[in-house]
Design a protein around this motif. Structure first.
Motif, PDB file in Angstrom:
ATOM      1  N   PRO A 195       0.807  -1.229   0.000  1.00  0.00           N
ATOM      2  CA  PRO A 195       0.000   0.000   0.000  1.00  0.00           C
ATOM      3  C   PRO A 195       0.836   1.272   0.000  1.00  0.00           C
ATOM      4  CG  PRO A 195      -0.092  -1.070   2.144  1.00  0.00           C
ATOM      5  CD  PRO A 195       0.596  -2.020   1.223  1.00  0.00           C
ATOM      6  N   ALA A 196       2.051   1.189   0.542  1.00  0.00           N
ATOM      7  CA  ALA A 196       2.918   2.372   0.556  1.00  0.00           C
ATOM      8  C   ALA A 196       3.445   2.710  -0.827  1.00  0.00           C
ATOM      9  CB  ALA A 196       4.085   2.153   1.518  1.00  0.00           C
ATOM     10  N   HIS A 197       3.328   1.767  -1.771  1.00  0.00           N
ATOM     11  CA  HIS A 197       3.845   1.977  -3.119  1.00  0.00           C
ATOM     12  C   HIS A 197       2.748   1.848  -4.175  1.00  0.00           C
ATOM     13  CE1 HIS A 197       7.542   1.422  -0.849  1.00  0.00           C
ATOM     14  NE2 HIS A 197       8.151   2.053  -1.826  1.00  0.00           N
ATOM     15  N   GLY A 198       1.533   2.182  -3.778  1.00  0.00           N
ATOM     16  CA  GLY A 198       0.450   2.301  -4.732  1.00  0.00           C
ATOM     17  C   GLY A 198      -0.165   1.010  -5.204  1.00  0.00           C
ATOM     18  N   LEU A 199       0.117  -0.085  -4.539  1.00  0.00           N
ATOM     19  CA  LEU A 199      -0.463  -1.368  -4.905  1.00  0.00           C
ATOM     20  C   LEU A 199      -1.564  -1.733  -3.912  1.00  0.00           C
ATOM     21  CD1 LEU A 199       2.810  -3.321  -5.764  1.00  0.00           C
ATOM     22  CD2 LEU A 199       1.007  -2.698  -7.377  1.00  0.00           C
ATOM     23  N   PRO A 200      -2.624  -2.380  -4.381  1.00  0.00           N
ATOM     24  CA  PRO A 200      -3.678  -2.792  -3.445  1.00  0.00           C
ATOM     25  C   PRO A 200      -3.157  -3.847  -2.477  1.00  0.00           C
ATOM     26  CG  PRO A 200      -4.029  -3.786  -5.600  1.00  0.00           C
ATOM     27  CD  PRO A 200      -2.912  -2.807  -5.769  1.00  0.00           C
ATOM     28  N   GLN A 201      -3.673  -3.807  -1.268  1.00  0.00           N
ATOM     29  CA  GLN A 201      -3.226  -4.749  -0.247  1.00  0.00           C
ATOM     30  C   GLN A 201      -3.662  -6.171  -0.615  1.00  0.00           C
ATOM     31  OE1 GLN A 201      -1.125  -6.001   1.826  1.00  0.00           O
ATOM     32  NE2 GLN A 201      -1.336  -4.325   3.334  1.00  0.00           N
ATOM     33  N   ALA A 202      -2.834  -7.137  -0.219  1.00  0.00           N
ATOM     34  CA  ALA A 202      -3.176  -8.542  -0.410  1.00  0.00           C
ATOM     35  C   ALA A 202      -4.372  -8.923   0.447  1.00  0.00           C
ATOM     36  CB  ALA A 202      -1.973  -9.416  -0.068  1.00  0.00           C
ATOM     37  N   GLY A 203      -4.957 -10.070   0.149  1.00  0.00           N
ATOM     38  CA  GLY A 203      -6.131 -10.509   0.889  1.00  0.00           C
ATOM     39  C   GLY A 203      -5.823 -10.960   2.302  1.00  0.00           C
ATOM     40  N   SER A 258       9.741   0.199   6.344  1.00  0.00           N
ATOM     41  CA  SER A 258       9.730  -0.746   5.233  1.00  0.00           C
ATOM     42  C   SER A 258      10.445  -2.036   5.592  1.00  0.00           C
ATOM     43  CB  SER A 258      10.382  -0.126   3.993  1.00  0.00           C
ATOM     44  OG  SER A 258      11.796  -0.034   4.125  1.00  0.00           O
ATOM     45  N   ALA A 259      11.296  -1.986   6.601  1.00  0.00           N
ATOM     46  CA  ALA A 259      12.003  -3.177   7.066  1.00  0.00           C
ATOM     47  C   ALA A 259      11.337  -3.775   8.284  1.00  0.00           C
ATOM     48  CB  ALA A 259      13.460  -2.839   7.377  1.00  0.00           C
ATOM     49  N   TRP A 260      10.955  -2.931   9.228  1.00  0.00           N
ATOM     50  CA  TRP A 260      10.415  -3.407  10.498  1.00  0.00           C
ATOM     51  C   TRP A 260       9.129  -2.655  10.820  1.00  0.00           C
ATOM     52  CZ3 TRP A 260      12.755  -7.608  10.573  1.00  0.00           C
ATOM     53  CH2 TRP A 260      14.116  -7.709  10.284  1.00  0.00           C
ATOM     54  N   PRO A 261       8.050  -3.002  10.123  1.00  0.00           N
ATOM     55  CA  PRO A 261       6.793  -2.270  10.288  1.00  0.00           C
ATOM     56  C   PRO A 261       6.156  -2.413  11.659  1.00  0.00           C
ATOM     57  CG  PRO A 261       6.454  -4.251   8.970  1.00  0.00           C
ATOM     58  CD  PRO A 261       7.946  -4.081   9.116  1.00  0.00           C
ATOM     59  N   LEU A 265       2.443   1.863  14.266  1.00  0.00           N
ATOM     60  CA  LEU A 265       1.028   1.507  14.277  1.00  0.00           C
ATOM     61  C   LEU A 265       0.308   1.976  13.008  1.00  0.00           C
ATOM     62  CD1 LEU A 265      -0.149   2.122  17.946  1.00  0.00           C
ATOM     63  CD2 LEU A 265       0.094  -0.053  16.766  1.00  0.00           C
ATOM     64  N   ASP A 266       0.707   3.120  12.461  1.00  0.00           N
ATOM     65  CA  ASP A 266       0.041   3.592  11.254  1.00  0.00           C
ATOM     66  C   ASP A 266       0.291   2.651  10.084  1.00  0.00           C
ATOM     67  OD1 ASP A 266       2.756   4.338  11.287  1.00  0.00           O
ATOM     68  OD2 ASP A 266       2.406   6.014   9.913  1.00  0.00           O
ATOM     69  N   VAL A 267       1.471   2.047  10.039  1.00  0.00           N
ATOM     70  CA  VAL A 267       1.775   1.077   8.992  1.00  0.00           C
ATOM     71  C   VAL A 267       1.033  -0.229   9.258  1.00  0.00           C
ATOM     72  CG1 VAL A 267       3.601  -0.237   7.857  1.00  0.00           C
ATOM     73  CG2 VAL A 267       4.011   2.133   8.546  1.00  0.00           C
ATOM     74  N   MET A 268       1.035  -0.660  10.495  1.00  0.00           N
ATOM     75  CA  MET A 268       0.349  -1.903  10.835  1.00  0.00           C
ATOM     76  C   MET A 268      -1.143  -1.822  10.535  1.00  0.00           C
ATOM     77  SD  MET A 268       2.815  -3.758  11.843  1.00  0.00           S
ATOM     78  CE  MET A 268       2.323  -5.150  12.845  1.00  0.00           C
ATOM     79  N   ALA A 269      -1.710  -0.633  10.612  1.00  0.00           N
ATOM     80  CA  ALA A 269      -3.135  -0.458  10.346  1.00  0.00           C
ATOM     81  C   ALA A 269      -3.487  -0.746   8.896  1.00  0.00           C
ATOM     82  CB  ALA A 269      -3.556   0.964  10.708  1.00  0.00           C
ATOM     83  N   THR A 270      -2.486  -0.780   8.019  1.00  0.00           N
ATOM     84  CA  THR A 270      -2.744  -1.074   6.603  1.00  0.00           C
ATOM     85  C   THR A 270      -2.685  -2.566   6.302  1.00  0.00           C
ATOM     86  OG1 THR A 270      -0.413  -0.938   5.872  1.00  0.00           O
ATOM     87  CG2 THR A 270      -1.658   1.130   6.016  1.00  0.00           C
TER      88      THR A 270
END
Length: 339
Positions: A195-203, A258-261, A265-270
């Motif tokens: 999601p940080a690089h414009g791709l839809p999140q996996a299922g 990008s290495a240790w998300p 928390l804002d990254v984990m929320a994605t």
């Protein structure tokens, strides 16, 4: 307690000086797992003496030779077709049930373990074959770039390239990503990266034998170093030990999301729904627990399975009921969430 029995000593800074003790085989283990524990005295411990094979080509051959018996057994027990090919410019193994009974609308991306340095393609096949055969999945195992030749984010860039190519044929909600050990950590990185690089999140994603923080974060690396022995404990004096990743993260900020998300928390929320598997004797226990807690705090559906008496990546051990139960949980998780 007898007067002469050793007890833990607590230092003023919070450190604990632990006396030597004997850890019995857990009475909660299956007979097969207990028998496996008794074989540990004869099993190799890579880098356990504080040294590291300097020739990476030799180490890769060594790990593949170690995996060869297990791979041969899997090929005997599970009928799969394995096709080497290139997807998104990246080498992969395309693994499907031999009778082509897999669901054509769902696919799993496998990221093999091996400390970001080894594991292709022996460990990759160990991880992909049973999942493809038992779950009736197409599994695409990725030969992502590793150290010492490459550095982060090379591996996750390769995963994203394969994922983007698969989006041409699959809906993102029907693509799952999973891996063990380094592949588990890389799965967490992929969930942050997409999601940080414009791709839809996996299922859905499966993080096994790892977490979203470094392997030496927390207490379990110390404890497991002495009670499991698959990896040496960090040096007692706090100095840097062997870098099993051979510099893969050498230029990376220790808190780079990008290495240790797991630190963010804002990254984990994605993240999508996540399954995390670890063991009470695993060095990755602390990273797994912390990552699960962070995901729950971020409002993400996360399931944590902790195998009693189990070590690092015990889901490889299909000879044990515990390993088979873990694989069954993996398959159930992806079947439920990839829709």
């Amino acid at each position: 307690m007898g007067q002469d029995q050793a007890v833990p000593q607590f230092d003023a800074n919070g450190d604990v000086r632990v006396p030597a003790f004997v850890l019995p085989v857990s009475g909660l283990l299956s007979a097969e797992a207990a028998a496996f524990q008794r074989t540990r005295a004869t099993m190799p411990m890579f880098d356990g003496a504080g040294t590291q094979e300097p020739d990476i080509a030799a180490r890769r051959e060594q790990i593949n030779a170690y995996a060869a018996t297990g791979v041969a057994r899997l090929r005997e027990n599970f009928a799969v077709e394995i096709v080497p090919q290139t997807i998104g410019g990246v080498e992969v193994l395309d693994v499907t049930p031999a009778d082509a009974s897999h669901d054509p609308d769902r696919v799993l991306i496998n990221l093999h373990g091996g400390a970001f340095t080894v594991g292709w393609d022996g460990i990759a096949m160990m991880e992909a074959i049973p999942i493809a055969a038992l779950g009736k999945f197409r599994v695409v195992s990725v030969n992502y770039r590793m150290a010492p030749e490459h550095r982060h984010p090379a591996g996750v860039e390769d995963v994203a390239a394969v994922y983007a190519a698969l989006l041409e044929d699959y809906a993102p909600g029907r693509i799952g990503i999973y891996g063990g050990s380094a592949g588990g950590a890389l799965t967490a990185q992929a969930a942050a990266w997409l999601p940080a690089h414009g791709l839809p999140q996996a299922g859905a994603v499966g993080i096994f034998g790892a977490g979203g923080v470094p392997f030496d974060a927390g207490e379990s690396a110390y404890v497991a170093g002495y009670i499991d022995g698959s990896f040496p404990p960090p040096p007692a004096d706090g100095s840097a030990g062997i870098d099993i990743t051979r510099g893969y993260f050498v230029d990376c900020d220790p808190r780079d999301p990008s290495a240790w998300p797991g630190y963010h928390l804002d990254v984990m929320a994605t993240f999508p729904p996540t399954l995390i598997i670890t063991g009470t004797r695993a060095m990755d226990l602390s990273p797994a627990i912390f990552t699960n807690s962070q995901l729950l705090k971020a409002g993400v559906r996360s399931t944590l399975i902790v195998g009693e008496g189990m070590g690092h990546c015990y889901h490889y051990g299909l000879h044990m009921p515990e390993g088979r139960d873990a694989v069954a949980a993996i398959l159930s998780f992806f079947c439920e969430n990839l829709n």
